[in-house]
Scaffold this active site. Sequence first.
Site, PDB file in Angstrom:
ATOM      1  N   ASP A 182       3.145   2.868  -6.990  1.00 15.34           N
ATOM      2  CA  ASP A 182       2.716   2.753  -5.590  1.00 15.34           C
ATOM      3  C   ASP A 182       2.883   4.078  -4.840  1.00 15.34           C
ATOM      4  O   ASP A 182       3.907   4.753  -4.978  1.00 15.34           O
ATOM      5  CB  ASP A 182       3.552   1.699  -4.860  1.00 15.34           C
ATOM      6  N   HIS A 223       1.723   4.137  -1.215  1.00 14.41           N
ATOM      7  CA  HIS A 223       2.018   3.596   0.117  1.00 14.41           C
ATOM      8  C   HIS A 223       1.987   4.653   1.223  1.00 14.41           C
ATOM      9  O   HIS A 223       2.914   4.747   2.044  1.00 14.41           O
ATOM     10  CB  HIS A 223       3.375   2.885   0.120  1.00 14.41           C
ATOM     11  N   ASP A 280      -1.711  -0.052  -4.443  1.00 15.56           N
ATOM     12  CA  ASP A 280      -0.885   0.105  -3.240  1.00 15.56           C
ATOM     13  C   ASP A 280      -0.895   1.552  -2.745  1.00 15.56           C
ATOM     14  O   ASP A 280       0.142   2.210  -2.648  1.00 15.56           O
ATOM     15  CB  ASP A 280       0.546  -0.382  -3.480  1.00 15.56           C
ATOM     16  N   ASP A 294      -0.618   1.508   3.560  1.00 12.98           N
ATOM     17  CA  ASP A 294       0.407   0.735   4.276  1.00 12.98           C
ATOM     18  C   ASP A 294       1.787   1.381   4.153  1.00 12.98           C
ATOM     19  O   ASP A 294       2.080   2.117   3.221  1.00 12.98           O
ATOM     20  CB  ASP A 294       0.482  -0.722   3.789  1.00 12.98           C
ATOM     21  N   ARG A 295       2.612   1.081   5.142  1.00 15.80           N
ATOM     22  CA  ARG A 295       3.999   1.535   5.244  1.00 15.80           C
ATOM     23  C   ARG A 295       4.096   3.017   5.580  1.00 15.80           C
ATOM     24  O   ARG A 295       4.696   3.391   6.568  1.00 15.80           O
ATOM     25  CB  ARG A 295       4.794   1.196   3.977  1.00 15.80           C
ATOM     26  N   ASN A 354      -1.871  -5.291  -4.351  1.00 15.60           N
ATOM     27  CA  ASN A 354      -1.926  -6.386  -3.386  1.00 15.60           C
ATOM     28  C   ASN A 354      -2.111  -5.893  -1.950  1.00 15.60           C
ATOM     29  O   ASN A 354      -2.547  -6.650  -1.080  1.00 15.60           O
ATOM     30  CB  ASN A 354      -0.659  -7.248  -3.481  1.00 15.60           C
ATOM     31  N   HIS A 355      -1.821  -4.607  -1.679  1.00 17.63           N
ATOM     32  CA  HIS A 355      -2.026  -4.069  -0.334  1.00 17.63           C
ATOM     33  C   HIS A 355      -3.454  -3.584  -0.118  1.00 17.63           C
ATOM     34  O   HIS A 355      -3.803  -3.242   1.023  1.00 17.63           O
ATOM     35  CB  HIS A 355      -1.041  -2.935  -0.057  1.00 17.63           C
ATOM     36  N   HIS A 359      -1.283  -3.906 -11.486  1.00 15.64           N
ATOM     37  CA  HIS A 359      -0.392  -3.676 -10.355  1.00 15.64           C
ATOM     38  C   HIS A 359       0.795  -4.632 -10.370  1.00 15.64           C
ATOM     39  O   HIS A 359       1.948  -4.211 -10.270  1.00 15.64           O
ATOM     40  CB  HIS A 359      -1.131  -3.823  -9.030  1.00 15.64           C
ATOM     41  N   ARG A 368       7.877 -14.343  -3.276  1.00 16.73           N
ATOM     42  CA  ARG A 368       6.901 -13.680  -2.415  1.00 16.73           C
ATOM     43  C   ARG A 368       5.942 -14.669  -1.753  1.00 16.73           C
ATOM     44  O   ARG A 368       5.279 -14.336  -0.768  1.00 16.73           O
ATOM     45  CB  ARG A 368       6.076 -12.669  -3.220  1.00 16.73           C
ATOM     46  N   HIS A 408       4.384  -2.360  -8.173  1.00 17.83           N
ATOM     47  CA  HIS A 408       4.641  -3.502  -7.283  1.00 17.83           C
ATOM     48  C   HIS A 408       6.087  -3.643  -6.817  1.00 17.83           C
ATOM     49  O   HIS A 408       6.346  -4.236  -5.776  1.00 17.83           O
ATOM     50  CB  HIS A 408       4.186  -4.788  -7.982  1.00 17.83           C
TER      51      HIS A 408
END
Length: 278
Positions: A81, A83, A109, A112-113, A141-142, A191, A238, A265
Amino acid sequence: MADASPAASAVPAAAPAVAPLPPGCVNVPTGGDLDAQIEQLSRCELIKESEVKTLCAKAKEILINEDNVQHIPLPVTICGDIHGQFFDLKELFKVGGECPQTNYIFLGDFVDRGVYSVETFLLLIALKVRYPRRVTLLRGNHESRQITQVYGFYDECVRKYGSVNVWRYCTDIFDLLSLSAVIGNRIFCVHGGLSPSINTLDQIKTMERKQEVPHDGSMCDLLWSDPEEIEGWGLSPRGAGYLFGTDIVQQWNLTNKLELICRAHQLVMEVYKWMFNE
């Protein structure tokens, strides 16, 4: 089974080398504009909205023809990831080698973040367009419209470009990203993890991936599931995907004639982590 650490991690799948292209494969020729955009994005500088639109259109032409299971030759460097950690991405290239001298597969991913999700994703897309056989991008998943409206990418796009247009261009790309890859016919990359409704690679190959990530089902599982020290399957805390144990991994590898699963992940402080007695 190995977990690739998010952000500043690169796990070579073979000894570092200038990777040859597979027989019959050539890089898509592009004009100087794309190279200039790569240089600009590499400095963590935004490109124009009109350029983002054109870049994403070119990326869609490439990604739509890729399979749900990408077959990747060795050598290649596997990255977890990102991110939105742009400068960690730059460090990855510094350590692992710049593209196209090094082949890369990113396990999703991208956004995000982190506060540089736009620059990070656009740079990776630009590199994918410039070197389509050297860069493989899998969906995490993001890479989801719903998730990015919660964890920052949507707000970042609006803040930096003044509208939702760039977010829309990027999320259309999300729908075309491959779900998995197989490296050297030995290593399965994804992922998240496995799914109780998927037993073979052929089942992944026939899935309809060109959609928003569903809340459940096999596509959701590939992006959300996690390994755990259990036997069989378990419910994921989750709220999406499943937990899967060592026996599930052994059966998957045996059925599909694989040796290893490499996934992202989850954060691992050791850069990468072996599961289930390696």
